[in-house]
Design a protein around this motif. Sequence first.
Motif, PDB file in Angstrom:
ATOM      1  N   LEU A  68       0.846  -1.175   0.000  1.00  0.00           N
ATOM      2  CA  LEU A  68       0.000   0.000   0.000  1.00  0.00           C
ATOM      3  C   LEU A  68       0.886   1.231   0.000  1.00  0.00           C
ATOM      4  N   GLU A  69       0.754   2.061  -1.036  1.00  0.00           N
ATOM      5  CA  GLU A  69       1.496   3.320  -1.076  1.00  0.00           C
ATOM      6  C   GLU A  69       0.728   4.342  -0.259  1.00  0.00           C
ATOM      7  N   THR A  70       1.377   4.928   0.755  1.00  0.00           N
ATOM      8  CA  THR A  70       0.676   5.826   1.667  1.00  0.00           C
ATOM      9  C   THR A  70       1.633   6.774   2.378  1.00  0.00           C
ATOM     10  N   LYS A  71       1.045   7.659   3.158  1.00  0.00           N
ATOM     11  CA  LYS A  71       1.787   8.614   3.985  1.00  0.00           C
ATOM     12  C   LYS A  71       1.061   8.692   5.315  1.00  0.00           C
ATOM     13  N   PHE A  72       1.804   8.578   6.422  1.00  0.00           N
ATOM     14  CA  PHE A  72       1.150   8.664   7.721  1.00  0.00           C
ATOM     15  C   PHE A  72       2.073   9.288   8.754  1.00  0.00           C
ATOM     16  N   SER A  73       1.472   9.694   9.871  1.00  0.00           N
ATOM     17  CA  SER A  73       2.234  10.287  10.964  1.00  0.00           C
ATOM     18  C   SER A  73       2.108   9.408  12.199  1.00  0.00           C
ATOM     19  N   ALA A  74       3.171   9.358  12.985  1.00  0.00           N
ATOM     20  CA  ALA A  74       3.193   8.567  14.218  1.00  0.00           C
ATOM     21  C   ALA A  74       4.377   9.023  15.060  1.00  0.00           C
ATOM     22  N   THR A  75       4.484   8.450  16.252  1.00  0.00           N
ATOM     23  CA  THR A  75       5.562   8.787  17.180  1.00  0.00           C
ATOM     24  C   THR A  75       6.635   7.709  17.140  1.00  0.00           C
ATOM     25  N   VAL A  76       7.897   8.135  17.144  1.00  0.00           N
ATOM     26  CA  VAL A  76       9.030   7.209  17.114  1.00  0.00           C
ATOM     27  C   VAL A  76       9.178   6.554  18.489  1.00  0.00           C
ATOM     28  N   THR A  77       9.232   5.219  18.501  1.00  0.00           N
ATOM     29  CA  THR A  77       9.434   4.488  19.755  1.00  0.00           C
ATOM     30  C   THR A  77      10.849   3.940  19.883  1.00  0.00           C
ATOM     31  N   ASP A  78      11.526   3.727  18.755  1.00  0.00           N
ATOM     32  CA  ASP A  78      12.878   3.168  18.779  1.00  0.00           C
ATOM     33  C   ASP A  78      13.564   3.541  17.470  1.00  0.00           C
ATOM     34  N   TRP A 131      17.080   2.504  10.619  1.00  0.00           N
ATOM     35  CA  TRP A 131      15.687   2.088  10.741  1.00  0.00           C
ATOM     36  C   TRP A 131      15.084   2.775  11.962  1.00  0.00           C
ATOM     37  N   MET A 132      13.756   2.756  12.038  1.00  0.00           N
ATOM     38  CA  MET A 132      13.070   3.250  13.229  1.00  0.00           C
ATOM     39  C   MET A 132      11.759   2.495  13.379  1.00  0.00           C
ATOM     40  N   LYS A 133      11.242   2.478  14.603  1.00  0.00           N
ATOM     41  CA  LYS A 133       9.941   1.885  14.878  1.00  0.00           C
ATOM     42  C   LYS A 133       8.998   3.009  15.277  1.00  0.00           C
ATOM     43  N   LEU A 134       7.749   2.905  14.784  1.00  0.00           N
ATOM     44  CA  LEU A 134       6.739   3.909  15.064  1.00  0.00           C
ATOM     45  C   LEU A 134       5.561   3.266  15.779  1.00  0.00           C
ATOM     46  N   ASN A 135       5.007   3.978  16.757  1.00  0.00           N
ATOM     47  CA  ASN A 135       3.844   3.516  17.493  1.00  0.00           C
ATOM     48  C   ASN A 135       2.583   3.782  16.670  1.00  0.00           C
ATOM     49  N   LEU A 136       1.788   2.734  16.474  1.00  0.00           N
ATOM     50  CA  LEU A 136       0.535   2.898  15.745  1.00  0.00           C
ATOM     51  C   LEU A 136      -0.620   3.100  16.725  1.00  0.00           C
ATOM     52  N   LYS A 137      -0.812   2.153  17.636  1.00  0.00           N
ATOM     53  CA  LYS A 137      -1.823   2.252  18.691  1.00  0.00           C
ATOM     54  C   LYS A 137      -1.768   0.971  19.512  1.00  0.00           C
ATOM     55  N   ASN A 138      -2.125   1.081  20.776  1.00  0.00           N
ATOM     56  CA  ASN A 138      -2.180  -0.084  21.662  1.00  0.00           C
ATOM     57  C   ASN A 138      -0.882  -0.880  21.687  1.00  0.00           C
ATOM     58  N   GLY A 139       0.247  -0.198  21.565  1.00  0.00           N
ATOM     59  CA  GLY A 139       1.547  -0.874  21.617  1.00  0.00           C
ATOM     60  C   GLY A 139       1.958  -1.544  20.316  1.00  0.00           C
ATOM     61  N   GLU A 140       1.118  -1.501  19.292  1.00  0.00           N
ATOM     62  CA  GLU A 140       1.505  -2.093  18.011  1.00  0.00           C
ATOM     63  C   GLU A 140       2.410  -1.112  17.275  1.00  0.00           C
ATOM     64  N   GLU A 141       3.442  -1.666  16.645  1.00  0.00           N
ATOM     65  CA  GLU A 141       4.455  -0.837  15.999  1.00  0.00           C
ATOM     66  C   GLU A 141       4.635  -1.229  14.543  1.00  0.00           C
ATOM     67  N   ILE A 177      15.860  10.317  18.231  1.00  0.00           N
ATOM     68  CA  ILE A 177      14.551  10.907  17.931  1.00  0.00           C
ATOM     69  C   ILE A 177      13.380  10.181  18.600  1.00  0.00           C
ATOM     70  N   GLU A 178      13.636   9.315  19.571  1.00  0.00           N
ATOM     71  CA  GLU A 178      12.529   8.650  20.263  1.00  0.00           C
ATOM     72  C   GLU A 178      11.595   9.700  20.863  1.00  0.00           C
ATOM     73  N   ALA A 183      19.450  -1.900  18.331  1.00  0.00           N
ATOM     74  CA  ALA A 183      18.728  -1.055  19.277  1.00  0.00           C
ATOM     75  C   ALA A 183      19.411  -1.005  20.642  1.00  0.00           C
ATOM     76  N   GLY A 184      20.490  -1.782  20.813  1.00  0.00           N
ATOM     77  CA  GLY A 184      21.227  -1.754  22.072  1.00  0.00           C
ATOM     78  C   GLY A 184      20.641  -2.669  23.136  1.00  0.00           C
ATOM     79  N   LYS A 185      19.861  -3.669  22.747  1.00  0.00           N
ATOM     80  CA  LYS A 185      19.289  -4.611  23.717  1.00  0.00           C
ATOM     81  C   LYS A 185      20.383  -5.502  24.290  1.00  0.00           C
ATOM     82  N   SER A 186      20.126  -6.058  25.468  1.00  0.00           N
ATOM     83  CA  SER A 186      21.107  -6.929  26.139  1.00  0.00           C
ATOM     84  C   SER A 186      21.213  -8.268  25.415  1.00  0.00           C
ATOM     85  N   GLN A 187      22.322  -8.954  25.613  1.00  0.00           N
ATOM     86  CA  GLN A 187      22.516 -10.286  25.019  1.00  0.00           C
ATOM     87  C   GLN A 187      21.453 -11.255  25.542  1.00  0.00           C
TER      88      GLN A 187
END
Length: 167
Positions: free
Chosen positions: A67-77, A85-95, A111-112, A139-143
């Motif tokens: 789907l070709e689209t444009k949307f706005s959201a908040t950066v979570t990671d 790369w970055m992850k964006l919050n859509l709603k209810n914790g879904e990214e 930019i989180e 993302a800097g997660k632990s081993q």
Amino acid sequence: MKSFNILLVFLVLIVGCKNKQKPSAESENVQSEMNYASFGKLIDFEGAIGGEEMLYEFHALKDADTLETKFSATVTDVCKSKGCWMKLNLKNGEEVMVKFKDYGFFVPKDIEGREVVVNGIAFVDNMSVDDQRHYAEDAGKSQEGIAQIKEPKKTFEFEADGVLIGQ
């Protein structure tokens, strides 16, 4: 002939100076976009949907659909290595995982929590264990956290060709 050329240049200058326009809605939109930094292809806010509506669109997609689209959201990671790369919050914790077309540009690594507008192609994917571990490492997660990733995961993905980041 020389006098004619001088007269012609003079007339062009007069006409060009008189053609002042009132600010349009487009120029006002550009002014509000000045609070955003642009990366990749130059885009604007026009036609951008919200994260909640985008989540609905992702749920409607089937495997191999795009789907070709444009949307706005908040950066979570965001990739702490180079902003690839970055992850964006859509709603209810879904990214949604956002990558950049042909690795043609990257975003800042700090930019989180900021609002972004992305333009590009949305799709659903099954992310392999190796890819999940790679992104967790970026993302800097632990081993320990990385080792807990053991199954492929259905993910919402987005290939952005342009990004606006709120200041």
